[in-house]
Scaffold this motif. Structure first.
Motif, PDB file in Angstrom:
ATOM      1  N   LEU A   7      10.600 126.052  40.955  1.00 40.81           N
ATOM      2  CA  LEU A   7      10.819 124.623  40.820  1.00 40.81           C
ATOM      3  C   LEU A   7      11.665 124.489  39.505  1.00 40.81           C
ATOM      4  O   LEU A   7      12.797 123.687  39.587  1.00 40.81           O
ATOM      5  CB  LEU A   7       9.467 123.778  40.541  1.00 40.81           C
ATOM      6  CG  LEU A   7       9.640 122.333  40.256  1.00 40.81           C
ATOM      7  CD1 LEU A   7      10.493 121.554  41.520  1.00 40.81           C
ATOM      8  CD2 LEU A   7       8.464 121.671  40.115  1.00 40.81           C
ATOM      9  N   GLU A   8      11.545 125.113  38.643  1.00 43.18           N
ATOM     10  CA  GLU A   8      12.267 125.040  37.263  1.00 43.18           C
ATOM     11  C   GLU A   8      13.770 125.674  37.453  1.00 43.18           C
ATOM     12  O   GLU A   8      14.843 124.865  37.154  1.00 43.18           O
ATOM     13  CB  GLU A   8      11.698 125.588  36.111  1.00 43.18           C
ATOM     14  CG  GLU A   8      12.309 125.528  34.883  1.00 43.18           C
ATOM     15  CD  GLU A   8      11.651 125.269  33.564  1.00 43.18           C
ATOM     16  OE1 GLU A   8      12.092 125.060  32.367  1.00 43.18           O
ATOM     17  OE2 GLU A   8      10.318 125.407  33.653  1.00 43.18           O
ATOM     18  N   GLN A   9      13.984 126.610  38.235  1.00 47.61           N
ATOM     19  CA  GLN A   9      15.027 127.295  38.484  1.00 47.61           C
ATOM     20  C   GLN A   9      15.869 126.440  39.679  1.00 47.61           C
ATOM     21  O   GLN A   9      17.067 126.113  39.323  1.00 47.61           O
ATOM     22  CB  GLN A   9      14.869 128.576  39.535  1.00 47.61           C
ATOM     23  CG  GLN A   9      14.539 129.705  38.614  1.00 47.61           C
ATOM     24  CD  GLN A   9      15.713 130.223  37.604  1.00 47.61           C
ATOM     25  OE1 GLN A   9      15.441 129.868  36.366  1.00 47.61           O
ATOM     26  NE2 GLN A   9      16.536 130.742  38.039  1.00 47.61           N
ATOM     27  N   THR A  14      17.291 123.354  37.369  1.00 48.41           N
ATOM     28  CA  THR A  14      18.514 123.716  36.479  1.00 48.41           C
ATOM     29  C   THR A  14      19.633 124.132  37.311  1.00 48.41           C
ATOM     30  O   THR A  14      20.544 123.623  36.723  1.00 48.41           O
ATOM     31  CB  THR A  14      17.710 125.222  35.946  1.00 48.41           C
ATOM     32  OG1 THR A  14      16.745 124.965  35.031  1.00 48.41           O
ATOM     33  CG2 THR A  14      19.068 125.704  34.820  1.00 48.41           C
ATOM     34  N   GLN A  15      19.465 124.470  38.459  1.00 51.92           N
ATOM     35  CA  GLN A  15      20.620 124.920  39.229  1.00 51.92           C
ATOM     36  C   GLN A  15      21.185 123.582  39.615  1.00 51.92           C
ATOM     37  O   GLN A  15      22.320 123.424  39.696  1.00 51.92           O
ATOM     38  CB  GLN A  15      20.282 125.354  40.438  1.00 51.92           C
ATOM     39  CG  GLN A  15      21.305 125.972  41.331  1.00 51.92           C
ATOM     40  CD  GLN A  15      22.557 126.881  40.627  1.00 51.92           C
ATOM     41  OE1 GLN A  15      22.310 127.802  39.932  1.00 51.92           O
ATOM     42  NE2 GLN A  15      23.571 126.227  40.464  1.00 51.92           N
ATOM     43  N   LEU A  16      20.408 122.435  40.009  1.00 54.12           N
ATOM     44  CA  LEU A  16      20.986 121.330  40.131  1.00 54.12           C
ATOM     45  C   LEU A  16      21.573 120.626  39.180  1.00 54.12           C
ATOM     46  O   LEU A  16      22.868 120.188  39.584  1.00 54.12           O
ATOM     47  CB  LEU A  16      19.718 120.242  40.800  1.00 54.12           C
ATOM     48  CG  LEU A  16      20.380 118.796  40.889  1.00 54.12           C
ATOM     49  CD1 LEU A  16      20.655 118.672  42.211  1.00 54.12           C
ATOM     50  CD2 LEU A  16      18.895 117.981  40.933  1.00 54.12           C
ATOM     51  N   MET A  17      21.159 120.896  38.273  1.00 53.51           N
ATOM     52  CA  MET A  17      21.897 120.333  36.837  1.00 53.51           C
ATOM     53  C   MET A  17      23.258 121.052  36.651  1.00 53.51           C
ATOM     54  O   MET A  17      24.336 120.456  36.244  1.00 53.51           O
ATOM     55  CB  MET A  17      21.073 120.119  35.649  1.00 53.51           C
ATOM     56  CG  MET A  17      20.022 119.120  35.914  1.00 53.51           C
ATOM     57  SD  MET A  17      20.373 117.409  36.242  1.00 53.51           S
ATOM     58  CE  MET A  17      21.466 116.864  35.062  1.00 53.51           C
ATOM     59  N   ALA A  18      23.225 122.390  36.697  1.00 53.12           N
ATOM     60  CA  ALA A  18      24.354 123.240  36.520  1.00 53.12           C
ATOM     61  C   ALA A  18      25.419 122.751  37.654  1.00 53.12           C
ATOM     62  O   ALA A  18      26.749 122.700  37.350  1.00 53.12           O
ATOM     63  CB  ALA A  18      23.814 124.887  37.049  1.00 53.12           C
ATOM     64  N   ALA A  29       6.783 117.818  33.174  1.00 48.41           N
ATOM     65  CA  ALA A  29       7.390 118.565  32.092  1.00 48.41           C
ATOM     66  C   ALA A  29       8.734 119.423  32.269  1.00 48.41           C
ATOM     67  O   ALA A  29       9.832 119.295  31.818  1.00 48.41           O
ATOM     68  CB  ALA A  29       6.371 119.628  31.520  1.00 48.41           C
ATOM     69  N   ILE A  30       8.826 119.808  33.677  1.00 46.38           N
ATOM     70  CA  ILE A  30       9.954 120.629  34.201  1.00 46.38           C
ATOM     71  C   ILE A  30      11.074 119.609  34.392  1.00 46.38           C
ATOM     72  O   ILE A  30      12.334 119.889  34.026  1.00 46.38           O
ATOM     73  CB  ILE A  30       9.561 121.222  35.513  1.00 46.38           C
ATOM     74  CG1 ILE A  30       8.587 122.531  35.206  1.00 46.38           C
ATOM     75  CG2 ILE A  30      11.094 121.657  36.240  1.00 46.38           C
ATOM     76  CD1 ILE A  30       8.367 123.107  36.546  1.00 46.38           C
ATOM     77  N   LEU A  31      10.650 118.293  34.991  1.00 46.09           N
ATOM     78  CA  LEU A  31      11.842 117.524  34.919  1.00 46.09           C
ATOM     79  C   LEU A  31      12.364 117.136  33.711  1.00 46.09           C
ATOM     80  O   LEU A  31      13.570 116.867  33.688  1.00 46.09           O
ATOM     81  CB  LEU A  31      11.503 116.272  35.829  1.00 46.09           C
ATOM     82  CG  LEU A  31      11.079 116.275  37.095  1.00 46.09           C
ATOM     83  CD1 LEU A  31      10.216 115.195  37.817  1.00 46.09           C
ATOM     84  CD2 LEU A  31      12.163 116.815  38.171  1.00 46.09           C
ATOM     85  N   GLN A  32      11.714 116.922  32.712  1.00 43.87           N
ATOM     86  CA  GLN A  32      12.185 116.661  31.336  1.00 43.87           C
ATOM     87  C   GLN A  32      12.991 117.528  30.792  1.00 43.87           C
ATOM     88  O   GLN A  32      13.784 117.330  30.028  1.00 43.87           O
ATOM     89  CB  GLN A  32      10.859 116.197  30.612  1.00 43.87           C
ATOM     90  CG  GLN A  32      11.443 115.758  29.091  1.00 43.87           C
ATOM     91  CD  GLN A  32       9.825 115.103  28.194  1.00 43.87           C
ATOM     92  OE1 GLN A  32       8.934 115.814  28.559  1.00 43.87           O
ATOM     93  NE2 GLN A  32      10.072 114.498  27.312  1.00 43.87           N
ATOM     94  N   ARG A  33      12.572 119.065  30.862  1.00 55.26           N
ATOM     95  CA  ARG A  33      13.110 119.959  30.318  1.00 55.26           C
ATOM     96  C   ARG A  33      14.370 120.172  30.969  1.00 55.26           C
ATOM     97  O   ARG A  33      15.584 120.607  30.156  1.00 55.26           O
ATOM     98  CB  ARG A  33      12.263 121.251  30.309  1.00 55.26           C
ATOM     99  CG  ARG A  33      11.065 121.545  29.385  1.00 55.26           C
ATOM    100  CD  ARG A  33      10.862 122.990  29.490  1.00 55.26           C
ATOM    101  NE  ARG A  33      10.411 123.352  30.641  1.00 55.26           N
ATOM    102  CZ  ARG A  33       9.232 123.268  31.057  1.00 55.26           C
ATOM    103  NH1 ARG A  33       7.980 122.617  30.328  1.00 55.26           N
ATOM    104  NH2 ARG A  33       8.628 123.830  32.395  1.00 55.26           N
TER     105      ARG A  33
END
Length: 458
Positions: free
Chosen positions: A261-263, A266-270, A308-312
């Motif tokens: 989920l975190e990856q 992160t990739q979506l934002m990248a 927390a993952i969404l916030q990070r």
């Protein structure tokens, strides 16, 4: 002198017998098995078999009814096993809910299986426990002694066969074959490998591939499903159908799922950042879907972890879809409803994956705060030929339309399937017809082509 001898007898009995059931313990069983093997070494007609029994779902009895009820159940089980074996056989409790039976002087190997079936039938007979009528099922491993076997080998073989029986669906028995040992060694190694990989996913060859979800009518990309892949350092490609069940079994799926989920976030934002730098519309980057396991959903702090993952990562919740299989949701409907509602409150989109295979009732489906129904590929395969597959797919699409849910067909591989799904009103599709799952670099290049015309105006 008499009291002293009685005390010695009690101590000797306690050293070699199980205190709860009165059966032989592991030490006495091993001693008798060693003696039986010595006799068999001198007499080829002295056939020996070892049965290894493990009660199915015994932990649930202790958890729900208490340990006193569990002890009562174990005593009843021991009595029923003793009633089905011969006077010359040895029954032992190895601890917990594990029992072993030594069968000596078997007239034929099939006699051992006759005894196994008698034991299974006897244990299934209902019994009253804490005011509840219940029955017991057991998984049984059978190992026949060979001239090359010693005590440890024969016990190990019976244990391996029992494990094979449990993996096949419980309440079964299996006879040891050498291939089983090789398979279990491989599985144990895979368990060790997946545990290590979860600690350092990227260094262990784990990565995400992304498969597009497209509009069946226009071909526009509606989303990307993040799929976990494993390029094992020594085994090469390990398919999800092999490593995911192992990860589920060991509980490693929880930290792995968190990493996925975190990856994905992160990739979506990248991608969004990359699109902005290339003067493309960041909003044209499709939403990302991530699969959630039943183990994750059952974690008490799962919703907090997602938040927390969404916030990070800074990923917008509305661009993330969590996919949960229908069967997982239906295991504990009230708990699932609370968790899904909390996830929905974060702004996430929710999808029921493999819909049509979990037997959810319409009343619960109406309560679940989901946005998407994904039609299982089993119903998509024959959708172009009509018949029951087409009828079921049409029913799901109609249900989705009625409830205001978007429908996605999985496993679309032919144009005729696409046309049939579009004709019945299915909105989106996913499958090899549009694109296989691709690593990040490949899917990025593919997306550039798909969103090329959506540039930012100067």
């Amino acid at each position: 002198m008499t009291e002293r001898k009685e005390l010695e007898a009690r101590l000797l009995h306690g050293a070699f017998h199980d205190a709860l059931t009165g059966l032989a313990n592991r030490a006495l069983f091993r001693d008798r098995l060693e003696h039986a093997l010595q006799v068999a070494g001198r007499d080829p007609d002295h056939r020996i078999a070892v049965l290894f029994l493990d009660l199915d779902d015994f932990k649930g009895v202790n958890d729900s009814l208490g340990h006193d009820a569990g002890d009562q159940l174990l005593r009843t089980v021991s009595e029923r096993i003793m009633a089905e074996v011969r006077a010359s056989d040895t029954v032992a409790r190895f601890g917990g809910d594990e029992f072993a039976v030594l069968l000596e002087r078997l007239p034929t190997e099939s006699e051992a299986l006759t005894i196994v079936n008698r034991i299974k039938v006897a244990l299934r007979r209902p019994l009253m426990l804490e005011g509840r009528l219940m029955s017991v099922a057991t998984s049984v491993g059978v190992a026949y002694a060979t001239p090359a076997d010693d005590v440890d080998t024969l016990l190990r073989n019976a244990d391996v066969a029992m494990y094979e029986a449990k993996e096949a669906g419980k309440a079964r028995h299996a006879v040891f074959e050498p291939s089983m040992y090789a398979a279990i060694v491989q599985r144990l190694q895979l368990e060790a490998d997946i545990r290590m990989a979860a600690g350092a996913p990227e260094r262990s060859g784990l990565f995400l591939a992304y498969q597009p979800i497209v509009d069946l009518r226009t071909g526009a990309v509606r989303g990307l499903e993040a799929l976990l892949r494993w390029d094992h350092p020594t085994r090469g490609t390990v398919t999800p159908s092999v490593f995911v069940p192992v990860a589920e079994h060991t509980g490693v799926i929880v930290p792995l799922g968190r990493w996925v989920l975190e990856q994905a976030c992160t990739q979506l934002m990248a991608w969004r950042t990359q699109w902005w730098r290339e003067r493309r519309q960041p909003d044209s980057v499709p939403s990302v879907s991530v699969n959630i396991s039943g183990r994750q959903l059952a974690e008490e702090d799962f919703v907090d972890e997602v938040a927390a993952i969404l916030q990070r990562t800074g990923a917008p919740a509305g661009s993330i879809t969590l996919e949960i299989t229908e069967s997982v949701i239906m295991r504990n409907t009230e708990s699932s409803l609370r968790t899904l509602s909390a996830l929905k409150a974060l702004g996430l989109r929710l999808a029921i994956d493999d819909f049509g295979t979990g037997y959810s009732s319409l009343s619960y489906l109406q309560k679940f705060p989901v946005d998407v129904l994904k039609i299982d590929r089993a119903f998509v395969e024959g959708v172009a030929q009509g018949g029951s597959d087409a009828a079921l797919a049409r029913t799901i699409v109609t249900l989705g339309t009625t409830l205001g849910l978007r429908t996605v067909a999985e496993g679309v591989e032919t144009s005729s399937q696409q046309e049939a799904l579009e004709a019945m009103g299915c909105v989106d599709g996913q499958g090899y017809l549009f694109s296989p799952a691709r690593p990040v670099d490949e899917i990025t290049a593919w997306l550039r082509v798909q969103t090329g015309s959506l540039a930012i105006a100067v």
